[in-house]
Design a protein around this motif. Structure first.
Motif, PDB file in Angstrom:
ATOM      1  N   LYS A 212       0.835  -1.213   0.000  1.00  0.00           N
ATOM      2  CA  LYS A 212       0.000   0.000   0.000  1.00  0.00           C
ATOM      3  C   LYS A 212       0.866   1.258   0.000  1.00  0.00           C
ATOM      4  N   GLY A 213       0.243   2.368  -0.386  1.00  0.00           N
ATOM      5  CA  GLY A 213       0.958   3.630  -0.486  1.00  0.00           C
ATOM      6  C   GLY A 213       1.615   4.014   0.827  1.00  0.00           C
ATOM      7  N   HIS A 214       2.877   4.410   0.752  1.00  0.00           N
ATOM      8  CA  HIS A 214       3.645   4.712   1.955  1.00  0.00           C
ATOM      9  C   HIS A 214       4.780   5.675   1.613  1.00  0.00           C
ATOM     10  N   THR A 215       5.433   6.174   2.633  1.00  0.00           N
ATOM     11  CA  THR A 215       6.684   6.898   2.465  1.00  0.00           C
ATOM     12  C   THR A 215       7.801   6.055   3.072  1.00  0.00           C
ATOM     13  N   ASP A 216       9.006   6.180   2.524  1.00  0.00           N
ATOM     14  CA  ASP A 216      10.165   5.534   3.138  1.00  0.00           C
ATOM     15  C   ASP A 216      10.590   6.345   4.353  1.00  0.00           C
ATOM     16  N   PHE A 217      11.347   5.729   5.255  1.00  0.00           N
ATOM     17  CA  PHE A 217      11.648   6.449   6.499  1.00  0.00           C
ATOM     18  C   PHE A 217      13.038   7.060   6.536  1.00  0.00           C
ATOM     19  N   GLY A 218      13.873   6.823   5.530  1.00  0.00           N
ATOM     20  CA  GLY A 218      15.217   7.383   5.517  1.00  0.00           C
ATOM     21  C   GLY A 218      15.290   8.715   4.804  1.00  0.00           C
ATOM     22  N   THR A 219      16.489   9.055   4.325  1.00  0.00           N
ATOM     23  CA  THR A 219      16.667  10.319   3.603  1.00  0.00           C
ATOM     24  C   THR A 219      16.459  10.129   2.110  1.00  0.00           C
ATOM     25  N   VAL A 220      17.245   9.224   1.510  1.00  0.00           N
ATOM     26  CA  VAL A 220      17.186   9.008   0.064  1.00  0.00           C
ATOM     27  C   VAL A 220      17.112   7.514  -0.198  1.00  0.00           C
ATOM     28  N   VAL A 349      -7.116   6.780   3.264  1.00  0.00           N
ATOM     29  CA  VAL A 349      -5.964   7.157   4.089  1.00  0.00           C
ATOM     30  C   VAL A 349      -6.106   6.534   5.468  1.00  0.00           C
ATOM     31  N   GLU A 350      -5.005   5.948   5.945  1.00  0.00           N
ATOM     32  CA  GLU A 350      -4.953   5.384   7.291  1.00  0.00           C
ATOM     33  C   GLU A 350      -3.765   6.012   8.021  1.00  0.00           C
ATOM     34  N   GLU A 351      -3.835   6.003   9.359  1.00  0.00           N
ATOM     35  CA  GLU A 351      -2.781   6.642  10.131  1.00  0.00           C
ATOM     36  C   GLU A 351      -2.355   5.776  11.304  1.00  0.00           C
ATOM     37  N   GLU A 352      -1.106   6.000  11.719  1.00  0.00           N
ATOM     38  CA  GLU A 352      -0.607   5.489  12.985  1.00  0.00           C
ATOM     39  C   GLU A 352       0.299   6.573  13.563  1.00  0.00           C
ATOM     40  N   VAL A 353       0.670   6.452  14.816  1.00  0.00           N
ATOM     41  CA  VAL A 353       1.549   7.423  15.453  1.00  0.00           C
ATOM     42  C   VAL A 353       2.833   6.712  15.851  1.00  0.00           C
ATOM     43  N   ILE A 354       3.973   7.236  15.370  1.00  0.00           N
ATOM     44  CA  ILE A 354       5.296   6.686  15.678  1.00  0.00           C
ATOM     45  C   ILE A 354       6.105   7.781  16.350  1.00  0.00           C
ATOM     46  N   ASN A 355       6.624   7.519  17.550  1.00  0.00           N
ATOM     47  CA  ASN A 355       7.415   8.523  18.275  1.00  0.00           C
ATOM     48  C   ASN A 355       6.695   9.865  18.365  1.00  0.00           C
ATOM     49  N   GLY A 356       5.387   9.815  18.504  1.00  0.00           N
ATOM     50  CA  GLY A 356       4.596  11.029  18.633  1.00  0.00           C
ATOM     51  C   GLY A 356       4.310  11.754  17.337  1.00  0.00           C
ATOM     52  N   VAL A 357       4.715  11.170  16.196  1.00  0.00           N
ATOM     53  CA  VAL A 357       4.544  11.790  14.884  1.00  0.00           C
ATOM     54  C   VAL A 357       3.540  10.971  14.085  1.00  0.00           C
ATOM     55  N   ILE A 358       2.607  11.652  13.420  1.00  0.00           N
ATOM     56  CA  ILE A 358       1.619  10.945  12.596  1.00  0.00           C
ATOM     57  C   ILE A 358       2.269  10.416  11.318  1.00  0.00           C
ATOM     58  N   VAL A 359       2.036   9.141  11.029  1.00  0.00           N
ATOM     59  CA  VAL A 359       2.517   8.490   9.802  1.00  0.00           C
ATOM     60  C   VAL A 359       1.297   8.028   9.021  1.00  0.00           C
ATOM     61  N   LYS A 360       1.212   8.397   7.743  1.00  0.00           N
ATOM     62  CA  LYS A 360       0.065   8.059   6.921  1.00  0.00           C
ATOM     63  C   LYS A 360       0.382   6.904   5.969  1.00  0.00           C
ATOM     64  N   HIS A 361      -0.664   6.150   5.626  1.00  0.00           N
ATOM     65  CA  HIS A 361      -0.598   5.092   4.619  1.00  0.00           C
ATOM     66  C   HIS A 361      -1.793   5.288   3.673  1.00  0.00           C
ATOM     67  N   TRP A 362      -1.604   4.928   2.416  1.00  0.00           N
ATOM     68  CA  TRP A 362      -2.651   5.106   1.404  1.00  0.00           C
ATOM     69  C   TRP A 362      -3.013   3.753   0.839  1.00  0.00           C
ATOM     70  N   ASN A 363      -4.321   3.431   0.851  1.00  0.00           N
ATOM     71  CA  ASN A 363      -4.718   2.110   0.361  1.00  0.00           C
ATOM     72  C   ASN A 363      -5.769   2.241  -0.746  1.00  0.00           C
TER      73      ASN A 363
END
Length: 363
Positions: A212-220, A349-363
């Motif tokens: 599902k739609g996501h962002t990577d967690f690193g820099t590049v 759109v779905e969400e979770e919270v990691i280290n107090g930051v909202i992280v989104k996923h797209w399905n």
């Protein structure tokens, strides 16, 4: 890389190119050979900045490896899957949720995709410090080549690109390079990844989405282009568009860490993997990647001294005092991915919270 003394391994034959009339994203092509001069870097930095603001993805060509060397990498990439028995794979599986690290194997059916369906993806991950873990028997003769590949990606691709990212923000060229040390403590790593075909029932339940739609967690993130047309990006107009294969090109995008560090100027790019077009179904999709992150101790706060940020403003994902280190962010994202119950937040759109930051996923 290729020489007369290298171990002999089977040659991997990729899927033929699709002939389906897909809608492709019109991505910028960065010619890395221009990066040898300051004038060239200045031009490339403007191209990269525009590419990031428009699509968030771009191609890199003339990076320094030949087509033959590229093919050798894909031959090596297939070994963890084609030449390692299932029982041995289990012995080298990473304890992902507990450690927050992908090092070793991620076996199939670990990530929940949707509708009760789990993934059909295997990957094998090797830290740039290849001595951190022992490797399966079939891979051991190839570890020197994998280490050379990691070093090439880090020093000959990542560092030149980081200089362009910095110039695009009117920062000193070495700003991002200085926090991505090759010998520093961190988790930048090579990933070999194989998607296997799924049943029609699984395709129906997940609406043909493999990841599902996501962002990577690193820099590049650096993807070595391969021909199976499954990767899509979410364009600014809200449409999902395919990434077209270019022989011996790299497909590059930014992740969360770059989003944090750039104060939202270079946004983490939303992408997904779907079922291939009809003429490529039945083929596996083999990938070779280099995922990069700042040194573990780097606190993910914006470089607010950037004249660009001072003009356009900073978009923080959290207060600077609450910003995680790279180690905390990568461990949190890795442990949670595909394992947590996501909360629906609007259509698709779905969400979770990691280290107090909202992280989104797209399905």
């Amino acid at each position: 890389m290729p020489s007369a003394t290298l171990p002999t391994i089977p040659h991997y034959l990729p899927a033929p190119l699709t002939k389906e009339p897909l809608e492709y994203a019109d991505l910028t092509v960065i010619d890395l050979s221009w990066a040898d001069t300051f004038e060239g870097r200045t031009k490339l930095a403007a191209q990269l900045r525009d590419a990031m603001l428009k699509h968030g993805f771009f191609y890199v060509i003339n990076h320094g490896l030949s087509q033959a060397q590229n093919e050798r990498i894909f031959d090596i990439a297939d070994i963890p899957f084609a030449a390692v028995p299932d029982e041995e794979k289990k012995a080298y599986a990473g304890n992902i949720k507990a450690t927050g690290s992908y090092q070793g194997y991620k076996l199939r059916q670990y990530w929940h995709i949707g509708g009760g369906v789990y993934d059909q993806v295997e990957h094998y991950n090797i830290n740039r410090d290849v001595t951190k873990k022992q490797h399966p028997q079939a891979l051991r003769p190839l570890i020197p080549e994998i280490e050379t590949f990691a070093k090439f990606n880090h020093l000959q691709v990542l560092h030149p690109l980081l200089r362009l990212f910095a110039l695009g923000m009117e920062l000193p060229e070495e700003t991002f390079v200085n926090i991505h040390g090759y010998d520093a403590v961190g988790e930048s790593y090579v990933r070999f990844m194989k998607y296997y075909p799924r049943s029609e029932e699984e395709e129906t339940k997940t609406k043909n989405v493999w990841l599902k739609g996501h962002t990577d967690f690193g820099t590049v993130s650096i993807l070595w282009s391969q021909p199976v047309a499954s990767l899509q990006i979410l364009s600014p107009d809200g449409k999902w568009r395919h990434i077209k294969h270019i022989d011996n090109a790299l497909v590059v995008n930014a992740g969360d860490a770059m989003d944090f560090l750039s104060g939202g100027f270079y946004k983490a790019t939303i992408h997904r993997v779907i079922q291939p077009p009809p003429d490529q179904r039945g083929y596996t999709r083999l990938g070779a990647f280099y995922f990069t992150m700042p040194n573990d101790d780097v606190k993910l706060v914006p470089f607010t001294e950037s004249p660009v940020l001072q003009r356009v403003g900073v978009q923080r994902r959290c207060e600077d005092a609450d910003a995680p280190t790279m180690e905390a962010w990568r461990k949190g994202r890795t442990s949670a991915y595909g394992q947590t119950d996501l909360k629906a937040k609007g259509e698709g759109v779905e969400e979770e919270v990691i280290n107090g930051v909202i992280v989104k996923h797209w399905n």
